[in-house]
Design a protein around this motif. Structure first.
Motif, PDB file in Angstrom:
ATOM      1  N   LYS A   1     -32.614  27.510 -53.175  1.00  0.00           N
ATOM      2  CA  LYS A   1     -31.591  26.539 -54.251  1.00  0.00           C
ATOM      3  C   LYS A   1     -32.499  25.062 -53.869  1.00  0.00           C
ATOM      4  O   LYS A   1     -32.262  24.473 -52.487  1.00  0.00           O
ATOM      5  N   ALA A   2     -33.367  24.594 -54.611  1.00  0.00           N
ATOM      6  CA  ALA A   2     -33.425  23.571 -55.164  1.00  0.00           C
ATOM      7  C   ALA A   2     -34.523  23.650 -56.584  1.00  0.00           C
ATOM      8  O   ALA A   2     -34.216  24.433 -57.103  1.00  0.00           O
ATOM      9  N   SER A   3     -34.788  22.185 -56.781  1.00  0.00           N
ATOM     10  CA  SER A   3     -35.173  22.158 -58.134  1.00  0.00           C
ATOM     11  C   SER A   3     -36.541  22.651 -58.210  1.00  0.00           C
ATOM     12  O   SER A   3     -36.817  22.538 -56.792  1.00  0.00           O
ATOM     13  N   PRO A   4     -36.484  22.667 -59.187  1.00  0.00           N
ATOM     14  CA  PRO A   4     -38.275  22.368 -59.009  1.00  0.00           C
ATOM     15  C   PRO A   4     -39.258  21.335 -58.859  1.00  0.00           C
ATOM     16  O   PRO A   4     -40.088  21.300 -58.028  1.00  0.00           O
ATOM     17  N   GLU A   5     -38.272  20.213 -59.158  1.00  0.00           N
ATOM     18  CA  GLU A   5     -39.002  19.201 -58.498  1.00  0.00           C
ATOM     19  C   GLU A   5     -39.293  18.938 -57.393  1.00  0.00           C
ATOM     20  O   GLU A   5     -40.354  18.009 -56.539  1.00  0.00           O
ATOM     21  N   ALA A   6     -37.465  18.966 -56.846  1.00  0.00           N
ATOM     22  CA  ALA A   6     -37.921  19.252 -55.379  1.00  0.00           C
ATOM     23  C   ALA A   6     -38.740  19.842 -54.691  1.00  0.00           C
ATOM     24  O   ALA A   6     -39.466  19.715 -53.178  1.00  0.00           O
ATOM     25  N   LEU A   7     -39.282  21.195 -54.846  1.00  0.00           N
ATOM     26  CA  LEU A   7     -40.099  21.973 -54.556  1.00  0.00           C
ATOM     27  C   LEU A   7     -41.764  21.181 -54.162  1.00  0.00           C
ATOM     28  O   LEU A   7     -42.200  21.299 -54.041  1.00  0.00           O
ATOM     29  N   PHE A   8     -41.255  20.694 -55.924  1.00  0.00           N
ATOM     30  CA  PHE A   8     -43.252  20.365 -56.097  1.00  0.00           C
ATOM     31  C   PHE A   8     -42.662  19.485 -55.416  1.00  0.00           C
ATOM     32  O   PHE A   8     -44.162  18.944 -55.246  1.00  0.00           O
ATOM     33  N   GLU A   9     -42.040  18.097 -55.298  1.00  0.00           N
ATOM     34  CA  GLU A   9     -42.025  17.160 -54.371  1.00  0.00           C
ATOM     35  C   GLU A   9     -42.715  17.860 -52.643  1.00  0.00           C
ATOM     36  O   GLU A   9     -43.709  16.773 -52.346  1.00  0.00           O
ATOM     37  N   ALA A  10     -42.003  18.310 -52.255  1.00  0.00           N
ATOM     38  CA  ALA A  10     -42.434  18.953 -51.578  1.00  0.00           C
ATOM     39  C   ALA A  10     -44.182  19.687 -51.254  1.00  0.00           C
ATOM     40  O   ALA A  10     -44.767  19.524 -50.111  1.00  0.00           O
ATOM     41  N   TRP A  11     -44.579  19.797 -52.389  1.00  0.00           N
ATOM     42  CA  TRP A  11     -45.399  19.856 -51.929  1.00  0.00           C
ATOM     43  C   TRP A  11     -47.157  19.516 -52.278  1.00  0.00           C
ATOM     44  O   TRP A  11     -47.592  19.745 -52.063  1.00  0.00           O
ATOM     45  N   THR A  12     -46.729  18.321 -52.456  1.00  0.00           N
ATOM     46  CA  THR A  12     -46.727  17.143 -52.799  1.00  0.00           C
ATOM     47  C   THR A  12     -47.772  16.258 -52.688  1.00  0.00           C
ATOM     48  O   THR A  12     -47.877  15.122 -52.630  1.00  0.00           O
ATOM     49  N   THR A  13     -45.981  15.882 -51.360  1.00  0.00           N
ATOM     50  CA  THR A  13     -46.362  14.393 -50.456  1.00  0.00           C
ATOM     51  C   THR A  13     -45.970  14.932 -49.090  1.00  0.00           C
ATOM     52  O   THR A  13     -45.831  15.650 -48.278  1.00  0.00           O
ATOM     53  N   PRO A  14     -47.827  14.056 -48.797  1.00  0.00           N
ATOM     54  CA  PRO A  14     -47.635  13.957 -47.342  1.00  0.00           C
ATOM     55  C   PRO A  14     -46.824  14.528 -46.646  1.00  0.00           C
ATOM     56  O   PRO A  14     -46.304  15.337 -45.386  1.00  0.00           O
ATOM     57  N   SER A  15     -45.512  13.583 -45.984  1.00  0.00           N
ATOM     58  CA  SER A  15     -44.893  13.497 -45.515  1.00  0.00           C
ATOM     59  C   SER A  15     -43.578  14.819 -45.317  1.00  0.00           C
ATOM     60  O   SER A  15     -43.589  14.888 -44.377  1.00  0.00           O
ATOM     61  N   LEU A  16     -43.800  15.104 -45.977  1.00  0.00           N
ATOM     62  CA  LEU A  16     -42.738  16.278 -47.127  1.00  0.00           C
ATOM     63  C   LEU A  16     -43.812  17.828 -45.801  1.00  0.00           C
ATOM     64  O   LEU A  16     -43.743  18.514 -45.542  1.00  0.00           O
TER      65      LEU A  16
END
Length: 144
Positions: A14-29
């Motif tokens: 339950k998250a947007s593709p954008e939020a998941l992509f950000e989690a895969w590509t943002t070091p702090s996440l």
């Protein structure tokens, strides 16, 4: 030459593709989920572009040292990441992660291929399952 074993995992989160992509590509996440729940001292770096690289290192919840790194070959924001994968073990292999938006969730399809043997495949599958559990907890935390 026959292809080595592969892992295919499919999850709906339950998250947007954008939020998941950000989690895969943002070091702090990435540091919050990549090595699974309970991991310690995680450091992540990434440059999410074609020929960019990533590095995640730290210790698993069991205290095992982890160092994963690779080079991005395909980066389509909100849709696809493809990258080489280097870790000890299993050595070099490749990963494709695809995001498909659905009505109230996003389907993640993760394929890790060119693994050297069935034992490494089983170990890496357990690592990816733990990581995806931690990713889901990060982007869709349980209600209090």
């Amino acid at each position: 030459m026959a292809a080595g074993p592969r892992i295919t995992l499919v999850r709906r989160i339950k998250a947007s593709p954008e939020a998941l992509f950000e989690a895969w590509t943002t070091p702090s996440l990435m540091a919050h989920w990549w090595c699974g729940a309970g991991a310690k001292h995680i450091v992540a770096q990434c440059s999410p572009r074609r020929s960019g690289n990533f590095l995640v290192s730290g210790h698993s919840a069991k205290g095992e040292a982890i160092e994963d790194w690779g080079v991005y070959t395909v980066v389509i924001p909100g849709e696809v990441l493809e990258f080489s994968w280097h870790a000890e073990p299993p050595g070099p292999s490749h990963v494709t992660m695809q995001l498909l938006p659905l009505a109230y969730t996003t389907e993640i399809t993760l394929v890790h291929f060119e693994l050297p043997d069935a034992e490494t495949c089983a170990m890496q599958k357990a690592r990816w399952e733990a990581a995806l559990d931690a990713l889901e907890a990060l982007v869709d935390p349980p209600a209090a």
